[in-house]
Design a protein around this motif. Structure first.
Motif, PDB file in Angstrom:
ATOM      1  N   GLU A  72     128.661 -13.330  27.762  1.00  0.00           N
ATOM      2  CA  GLU A  72     129.609 -13.381  26.647  1.00  0.00           C
ATOM      3  C   GLU A  72     131.038 -13.139  27.134  1.00  0.00           C
ATOM      4  O   GLU A  72     131.971 -13.822  26.711  1.00  0.00           O
ATOM      5  N   MET A  73     131.184 -12.184  28.024  1.00  0.00           N
ATOM      6  CA  MET A  73     132.500 -11.889  28.578  1.00  0.00           C
ATOM      7  C   MET A  73     133.029 -13.090  29.361  1.00  0.00           C
ATOM      8  O   MET A  73     134.210 -13.421  29.277  1.00  0.00           O
ATOM      9  N   ALA A 104     143.638 -11.739  33.274  1.00  0.00           N
ATOM     10  CA  ALA A 104     143.476 -10.972  34.515  1.00  0.00           C
ATOM     11  C   ALA A 104     142.690  -9.687  34.259  1.00  0.00           C
ATOM     12  O   ALA A 104     141.818  -9.316  35.052  1.00  0.00           O
ATOM     13  N   ALA A 105     142.980  -9.014  33.139  1.00  0.00           N
ATOM     14  CA  ALA A 105     142.255  -7.781  32.798  1.00  0.00           C
ATOM     15  C   ALA A 105     140.790  -8.083  32.516  1.00  0.00           C
ATOM     16  O   ALA A 105     139.896  -7.336  32.942  1.00  0.00           O
ATOM     17  N   MET A 106     140.534  -9.180  31.808  1.00  0.00           N
ATOM     18  CA  MET A 106     139.144  -9.564  31.517  1.00  0.00           C
ATOM     19  C   MET A 106     138.398  -9.914  32.804  1.00  0.00           C
ATOM     20  O   MET A 106     137.230  -9.558  32.953  1.00  0.00           O
ATOM     21  N   LEU A 107     139.070 -10.599  33.708  1.00  0.00           N
ATOM     22  CA  LEU A 107     138.451 -10.960  34.982  1.00  0.00           C
ATOM     23  C   LEU A 107     138.099  -9.705  35.772  1.00  0.00           C
ATOM     24  O   LEU A 107     136.997  -9.593  36.324  1.00  0.00           O
ATOM     25  N   GLN A 108     139.013  -8.769  35.803  1.00  0.00           N
ATOM     26  CA  GLN A 108     138.768  -7.508  36.515  1.00  0.00           C
ATOM     27  C   GLN A 108     137.597  -6.754  35.877  1.00  0.00           C
ATOM     28  O   GLN A 108     136.715  -6.245  36.573  1.00  0.00           O
ATOM     29  N   TYR A 110     135.186  -8.053  34.098  1.00  0.00           N
ATOM     30  CA  TYR A 110     133.986  -8.857  34.354  1.00  0.00           C
ATOM     31  C   TYR A 110     133.435  -8.571  35.751  1.00  0.00           C
ATOM     32  O   TYR A 110     132.232  -8.344  35.918  1.00  0.00           O
ATOM     33  N   GLN A 111     134.321  -8.580  36.738  1.00  0.00           N
ATOM     34  CA  GLN A 111     133.891  -8.338  38.116  1.00  0.00           C
ATOM     35  C   GLN A 111     133.336  -6.922  38.283  1.00  0.00           C
ATOM     36  O   GLN A 111     132.344  -6.717  38.979  1.00  0.00           O
ATOM     37  N   GLN A 112     133.967  -5.973  37.624  1.00  0.00           N
ATOM     38  CA  GLN A 112     133.493  -4.586  37.696  1.00  0.00           C
ATOM     39  C   GLN A 112     132.105  -4.471  37.063  1.00  0.00           C
ATOM     40  O   GLN A 112     131.201  -3.835  37.616  1.00  0.00           O
ATOM     41  N   MET A 113     131.928  -5.100  35.923  1.00  0.00           N
ATOM     42  CA  MET A 113     130.631  -5.062  35.245  1.00  0.00           C
ATOM     43  C   MET A 113     129.569  -5.772  36.075  1.00  0.00           C
ATOM     44  O   MET A 113     128.434  -5.300  36.183  1.00  0.00           O
ATOM     45  N   ALA A 118     124.737  -5.394  39.410  1.00  0.00           N
ATOM     46  CA  ALA A 118     124.076  -5.699  40.685  1.00  0.00           C
ATOM     47  C   ALA A 118     123.631  -4.410  41.384  1.00  0.00           C
ATOM     48  O   ALA A 118     122.511  -4.343  41.905  1.00  0.00           O
ATOM     49  N   GLU A 119     124.479  -3.397  41.382  1.00  0.00           N
ATOM     50  CA  GLU A 119     124.121  -2.121  42.017  1.00  0.00           C
ATOM     51  C   GLU A 119     122.958  -1.453  41.285  1.00  0.00           C
ATOM     52  O   GLU A 119     122.006  -0.981  41.922  1.00  0.00           O
ATOM     53  N   ASP A 120     123.027  -1.424  39.960  1.00  0.00           N
ATOM     54  CA  ASP A 120     121.960  -0.805  39.179  1.00  0.00           C
ATOM     55  C   ASP A 120     120.639  -1.546  39.356  1.00  0.00           C
ATOM     56  O   ASP A 120     119.575  -0.929  39.461  1.00  0.00           O
TER      57      ASP A 120
END
Length: 182
Positions: A72-73, A104-108, A110-113, A118-120
């Protein structure tokens, strides 16, 4: 290559040790007794067993909401990007800059999420695999004790069909999984 050599050395040492122990414990019977060795292909069990398939399905269900949120993001970000590209020429500079910052904020975010998911997921896969191995090893041990095996190996350079007990282990896992599911 080093792992293969170490594995072979361990198997040879275990074989030698078991034969030496048998000879010292029963010198008269050693000529007629033989070492009973079994081989289990854990990778095959991991790929084909019911318990592994259940584990994969549980992980998919557990992470599906977060994956959906990520999609969705991504759709929102793509829609904003398309809108910006479409209207950038006619848009006032301040509004264009605000949209660029928002993208840019949404991209950041998104990448963080995406990294977090992936880590979880990796942590949960390792936990799940550890539980899987514990259950598989318990099944292998029970089969080894019931079948009077002297040695069961999970890695081998070569094994014959006579020593391969993978199918037997998979059947026992399926039986236990079915019993647990009832």
């Amino acid at each position: 290559m080093g792992k293969v050599i170490r594995c072979c050395a361990i198997v040879l040492f275990a074989t030698w040790y078991a034969q030496a122990a048998a000879q010292s414990a029963k010198p008269a019977a050693s000529a007629t007794s033989s070492l009973k060795i079994g081989y289990v292909n854990v990778a095959r069990i991991e790929n084909e067993s019911a318990i592994a398939k259940q584990s994969i399905e549980m992980l998919k269900k557990e992470f599906a909401p977060r994956e959906q949120q990520l999609l969705e993001m991504q759709k929102q970000g793509n829609a904003l990007q398309v809108e910006l590209e479409k209207n950038a020429a006619t848009m006032p500079a301040g509004e264009r800059q605000a949209k660029e910052k928002r993208i840019a904020a949404m991209l950041q975010q998104y990448q963080q999420m995406q990294r977090s998911i992936a880590e979880d997921l990796e942590v949960r896969k390792r936990e799940s695999f550890a539980g899987f191995l514990t259950e598989v090893n318990a099944v292998i041990k029970s089969i080894a004790e019931a079948g009077n095996f002297d040695l069961i190996v999970q890695q081998a350079v070569y094994n014959s069909a006579q020593t391969d007990i993978t199918e037997q282990v998979m059947k026992e896992i399926a039986k236990r999984t079915a019993a647990a599911g009832k």
